[in-house]
Design a protein around this motif. Structure first.
Motif, PDB file in Angstrom:
ATOM      1  N   GLU A   1      -8.194 -11.910  -8.626  1.00  0.00           N
ATOM      2  CA  GLU A   1      -7.829 -10.816  -7.724  1.00  0.00           C
ATOM      3  C   GLU A   1      -9.044  -9.965  -7.372  1.00  0.00           C
ATOM      4  OE1 GLU A   1      -5.492  -8.044  -5.508  1.00  0.00           O
ATOM      5  OE2 GLU A   1      -5.157 -10.124  -6.134  1.00  0.00           O
ATOM      6  N   LEU A   2      -9.900  -9.708  -8.339  1.00  0.00           N
ATOM      7  CA  LEU A   2     -11.086  -8.890  -8.092  1.00  0.00           C
ATOM      8  C   LEU A   2     -12.055  -9.592  -7.140  1.00  0.00           C
ATOM      9  CD1 LEU A   2     -11.731  -7.462 -11.672  1.00  0.00           C
ATOM     10  CD2 LEU A   2     -10.729  -6.291  -9.713  1.00  0.00           C
ATOM     11  N   PHE A   3     -12.174 -10.909  -7.272  1.00  0.00           N
ATOM     12  CA  PHE A   3     -13.035 -11.644  -6.341  1.00  0.00           C
ATOM     13  C   PHE A   3     -12.469 -11.584  -4.920  1.00  0.00           C
ATOM     14  CE2 PHE A   3     -15.052 -14.071  -9.955  1.00  0.00           C
ATOM     15  CZ  PHE A   3     -16.347 -13.664  -9.670  1.00  0.00           C
ATOM     16  N   ASP A   4     -11.132 -11.686  -4.798  1.00  0.00           N
ATOM     17  CA  ASP A   4     -10.536 -11.584  -3.463  1.00  0.00           C
ATOM     18  C   ASP A   4     -10.775 -10.202  -2.857  1.00  0.00           C
ATOM     19  OD1 ASP A   4      -9.552 -14.051  -2.752  1.00  0.00           O
ATOM     20  OD2 ASP A   4      -7.564 -13.743  -3.636  1.00  0.00           O
ATOM     21  N   ARG A   5     -10.629  -9.165  -3.660  1.00  0.00           N
ATOM     22  CA  ARG A   5     -10.874  -7.806  -3.169  1.00  0.00           C
ATOM     23  C   ARG A   5     -12.306  -7.644  -2.696  1.00  0.00           C
ATOM     24  NH1 ARG A   5      -8.222  -3.876  -7.804  1.00  0.00           N
ATOM     25  NH2 ARG A   5      -6.095  -4.737  -7.763  1.00  0.00           N
ATOM     26  N   ASP A   6     -13.222  -8.261  -3.437  1.00  0.00           N
ATOM     27  CA  ASP A   6     -14.646  -8.119  -3.132  1.00  0.00           C
ATOM     28  C   ASP A   6     -15.054  -8.944  -1.917  1.00  0.00           C
ATOM     29  OD1 ASP A   6     -17.017  -6.744  -4.158  1.00  0.00           O
ATOM     30  OD2 ASP A   6     -17.835  -8.757  -4.442  1.00  0.00           O
ATOM     31  N   ASN A   7     -14.359 -10.049  -1.704  1.00  0.00           N
ATOM     32  CA  ASN A   7     -14.772 -10.996  -0.661  1.00  0.00           C
ATOM     33  C   ASN A   7     -13.994 -10.860   0.643  1.00  0.00           C
ATOM     34  OD1 ASN A   7     -16.652 -12.193  -2.396  1.00  0.00           O
ATOM     35  ND2 ASN A   7     -15.154 -13.627  -3.226  1.00  0.00           N
ATOM     36  N   ILE A   8     -12.757 -10.385   0.580  1.00  0.00           N
ATOM     37  CA  ILE A   8     -11.894 -10.324   1.768  1.00  0.00           C
ATOM     38  C   ILE A   8     -11.544  -8.868   2.060  1.00  0.00           C
ATOM     39  CG2 ILE A   8      -9.793 -11.178   2.862  1.00  0.00           C
ATOM     40  CD1 ILE A   8     -11.654 -13.416   1.989  1.00  0.00           C
ATOM     41  N   GLU A   9     -11.982  -8.356   3.219  1.00  0.00           N
ATOM     42  CA  GLU A   9     -11.741  -6.952   3.537  1.00  0.00           C
ATOM     43  C   GLU A   9     -10.263  -6.657   3.745  1.00  0.00           C
ATOM     44  OE1 GLU A   9     -13.910  -4.937   6.508  1.00  0.00           O
ATOM     45  OE2 GLU A   9     -15.864  -5.669   5.832  1.00  0.00           O
ATOM     46  N   GLU A  10      -9.568  -7.475   4.493  1.00  0.00           N
ATOM     47  CA  GLU A  10      -8.159  -7.239   4.773  1.00  0.00           C
ATOM     48  C   GLU A  10      -7.374  -8.515   4.503  1.00  0.00           C
ATOM     49  OE1 GLU A  10      -7.346  -5.626   8.576  1.00  0.00           O
ATOM     50  OE2 GLU A  10      -8.766  -3.962   8.376  1.00  0.00           O
ATOM     51  N   ARG A  11      -6.581  -8.465   3.441  1.00  0.00           N
ATOM     52  CA  ARG A  11      -5.725  -9.615   3.113  1.00  0.00           C
ATOM     53  C   ARG A  11      -4.312  -9.368   3.607  1.00  0.00           C
ATOM     54  NH1 ARG A  11      -5.745 -10.405  -2.982  1.00  0.00           N
ATOM     55  NH2 ARG A  11      -6.429  -8.222  -3.004  1.00  0.00           N
ATOM     56  N   GLU A  12      -3.600 -10.427   3.807  1.00  0.00           N
ATOM     57  CA  GLU A  12      -2.215 -10.340   4.268  1.00  0.00           C
ATOM     58  C   GLU A  12      -1.335  -9.723   3.183  1.00  0.00           C
ATOM     59  OE1 GLU A  12       1.466 -13.302   5.651  1.00  0.00           O
ATOM     60  OE2 GLU A  12      -0.482 -14.128   5.012  1.00  0.00           O
ATOM     61  N   ILE A  13      -0.511  -8.765   3.572  1.00  0.00           N
ATOM     62  CA  ILE A  13       0.475  -8.180   2.653  1.00  0.00           C
ATOM     63  C   ILE A  13       1.749  -9.007   2.750  1.00  0.00           C
ATOM     64  CG2 ILE A  13       1.886  -6.157   2.121  1.00  0.00           C
ATOM     65  CD1 ILE A  13      -0.324  -4.412   3.230  1.00  0.00           C
ATOM     66  N   ILE A  14       2.169  -9.571   1.633  1.00  0.00           N
ATOM     67  CA  ILE A  14       3.336 -10.461   1.645  1.00  0.00           C
ATOM     68  C   ILE A  14       4.565  -9.834   0.991  1.00  0.00           C
ATOM     69  CG2 ILE A  14       1.906 -12.540   1.701  1.00  0.00           C
ATOM     70  CD1 ILE A  14       2.317 -12.836  -1.281  1.00  0.00           C
ATOM     71  N   GLY A  15       4.458  -8.567   0.555  1.00  0.00           N
ATOM     72  CA  GLY A  15       5.601  -7.893  -0.047  1.00  0.00           C
ATOM     73  C   GLY A  15       5.158  -6.655  -0.814  1.00  0.00           C
ATOM     74  N   TYR A  16       6.102  -6.056  -1.544  1.00  0.00           N
ATOM     75  CA  TYR A  16       5.818  -4.867  -2.343  1.00  0.00           C
ATOM     76  C   TYR A  16       6.485  -5.028  -3.715  1.00  0.00           C
ATOM     77  CZ  TYR A  16       4.070  -2.583   1.854  1.00  0.00           C
ATOM     78  OH  TYR A  16       3.342  -2.256   2.975  1.00  0.00           O
ATOM     79  N   LYS A  17       5.906  -4.382  -4.727  1.00  0.00           N
ATOM     80  CA  LYS A  17       6.470  -4.455  -6.076  1.00  0.00           C
ATOM     81  C   LYS A  17       6.338  -3.097  -6.764  1.00  0.00           C
ATOM     82  CE  LYS A  17       2.190  -5.880  -8.379  1.00  0.00           C
ATOM     83  NZ  LYS A  17       1.543  -6.880  -9.263  1.00  0.00           N
ATOM     84  N   LYS A  18       7.237  -2.862  -7.727  1.00  0.00           N
ATOM     85  CA  LYS A  18       7.160  -1.653  -8.535  1.00  0.00           C
ATOM     86  C   LYS A  18       6.212  -1.876  -9.701  1.00  0.00           C
ATOM     87  CE  LYS A  18      11.605   0.484  -7.511  1.00  0.00           C
ATOM     88  NZ  LYS A  18      12.863   1.047  -8.089  1.00  0.00           N
ATOM     89  N   GLY A  19       5.510  -0.816 -10.081  1.00  0.00           N
ATOM     90  CA  GLY A  19       4.611  -0.893 -11.229  1.00  0.00           C
ATOM     91  C   GLY A  19       5.381  -0.942 -12.532  1.00  0.00           C
ATOM     92  N   SER A  20       4.674  -1.182 -13.607  1.00  0.00           N
ATOM     93  CA  SER A  20       5.274  -1.279 -14.932  1.00  0.00           C
ATOM     94  C   SER A  20       5.630   0.108 -15.473  1.00  0.00           C
ATOM     95  CB  SER A  20       4.304  -1.956 -15.898  1.00  0.00           C
ATOM     96  OG  SER A  20       3.158  -1.131 -16.086  1.00  0.00           O
TER      97      SER A  20
END
Length: 301
Positions: free
Chosen positions: A116-135
Motif C-alpha cells: 500500500e505504501l508503494f502504491d501511495r508513493d508511486n500513484i498520485e490518484e488511485r481509483e476509489i472502489i468503496g469505503y470502510k469503517k476503521g477498527s
C-alpha cells in the motif's frame, strides 16, 4: 467453581485511596499484590503510560516492603517490555516464577502495509472502489485525539497497482505486525522469612499457591495459560483503554491470596481488582491517582 467455595469466604472490605501508590504507608503488610501497572508503551499517547513508574526501583522497593514474606505479586505487562518489569522486580529482591499468559480473542495487529505504501508513493490518484469503517483501535485514537486521527471512515483504493506494490504484496512491517492474542503476567514472590516453608505459612499464611481453587473451577490442574475474553466497555462504563477482565483477576486473586487475606492494587484504574476481591470475599486496598476514576470504581463496586 462450586458454590461451596463462596460459602467459605467472608464479606470483603474494599478501600479506595486516591493517591500516588509511591505514598502508600509501610506500616502494613499485604498478603498479595494483584495489579495492572502502566505498560509504558504510550498507549494512545497517554501521558500516564509513559512515565517509567512501572519499572521504577522506588516503586518495586516499596512493594517489596509492604508484602508479607512469602507473599506473591501478579502484574500484567506487555510482550515487548515484560523483561523490564521482571528485571525491576528481581532487582528489588523478588524471586521470579514462570510467567502466566493471558490468552484472549480479538487481538488487533497494527502493521504498515508495504504494498500500500508503494502504491501511495508511486500513484498520485488511485481509483476509489468503496469505503470502510476503521477498527475499534482507530475509534479509540479519535476519541483520545491520538495519532492525528479525525475520522473513522476511510476510502478503499485500488491496490497493487504499481510494479513495486505488486512485488511487495503481502509484506508488512512494524513492531505490532503479528496479531496479538496473549499478554504475560509477571508472577514473583517475596522470599520467605523462615528456613521452612511450613513455618512461614504458620506465621504469615503466605507462600503457597491455592491450586485447588483453580482446579475446582476448571476441572483440571491449572496451566500457565489463562483463557479469558477481553473486558467490554459495558463492564466498566469508562473511557479507560486497557481494562482487564474481572474473571482473569479472580483467577489471580484465588491462586495467590490465602483465604481471608488482604490484597493491594497500587494501580487500580477502574477497580477490576476490587471487583474481583469483592466477588471472592478478599479485603482489598486500591490506589489510583486519577481522581476521575473514583466514581467509576465506586459504581463498579
Amino acid at each position: 467453581m462450586s458454590d461451596e467455595f463462596f460459602k467459605t469466604t467472608i464479606k470483603s472490605h474494599i478501600e479506595i485511596r486516591i493517591d500516588d501508590c509511591i505514598n502508600l504507608p509501610e506500616d502494613f503488610q499485604y498478603d498479595s499484590i494483584i495489579t495492572d501497572p502502566p505498560y509504558e508503551i504510550g498507549l494512545h499517547k497517554a501521558a500516564w503510560d509513559n512515565t517509567g513508574i512501572a519499572f521504577s526501583p522506588l516503586l518495586w522497593n516499596k512493594l517489596y516492603k509492604v508484602l508479607k514474606p512469602g507473599g506473591f505479586i501478579a502484574a500484567c505487562s506487555s510482550m515487548r517490555l515484560y523483561h523490564r518489569l521482571a528485571t525491576a522486580a528481581e532487582n528489588a529482591g523478588f524471586e521470579l516464577y514462570p510467567f502466566l499468559i493471558w490468552n484472549f480473542e480479538g487481538g488487533l495487529p497494527k502493521p504498515a502495509n508495504l504494498s500500500e505504501l508503494f502504491d501511495r508513493d508511486n500513484i498520485e490518484e488511485r481509483e476509489i472502489i468503496g469505503y470502510k469503517k476503521g477498527s475499534g483501535y482507530t475509534k479509540a485514537n479519535v476519541d483520545h485525539g491520538a495519532q492525528q486521527r479525525t475520522h473513522t471512515e476511510f476510502p478503499i483504493y485500488a491496490r497493487h497497482v504499481s510494479p513495486e506494490a505488486q512485488e511487495w504484496r503481502d509484506y508488512y512491517y512494524g513492531v505490532n505486525t503479528i496479531m496479538p492474542n496473549t499478554e504475560p503476567v509477571l508472577i514473583a514472590q517475596k522470599p520467605i522469612e523462615t528456613k521452612r516453608m511450613i513455618d512461614n505459612i504458620r506465621k504469615y499464611r503466605t507462600g503457597a499457591m491455592n491450586i485447588g481453587a483453580l482446579k475446582e473451577k476448571y476441572g483440571s490442574w491449572p496451566t500457565n495459560i489463562l483463557h479469558h475474553k477481553k473486558a467490554r466497555k459495558t463492564d466498566h462504563n469508562s473511557n479507560h483503554p486497557s481494562v482487564k477482565p474481572v474473571k482473569l483477576f479472580e483467577d489471580l486473586c484465588m491462586l495467590l491470596t490465602p483465604l481471608g487475606g488482604k490484597v493491594l492494587d497500587p494501580f487500580a484504574g477502574t477497580g477490576t481488582t476490587g471487583v474481583a476481591c469483592q466477588n471472592l470475599g478478599y479485603d482489598c486496598v486500591l490506589y489510583e491517582q486519577n481522581i476521575e476514576m473514583e466514581d467509576v470504581i465506586k459504581k463498579r463496586l
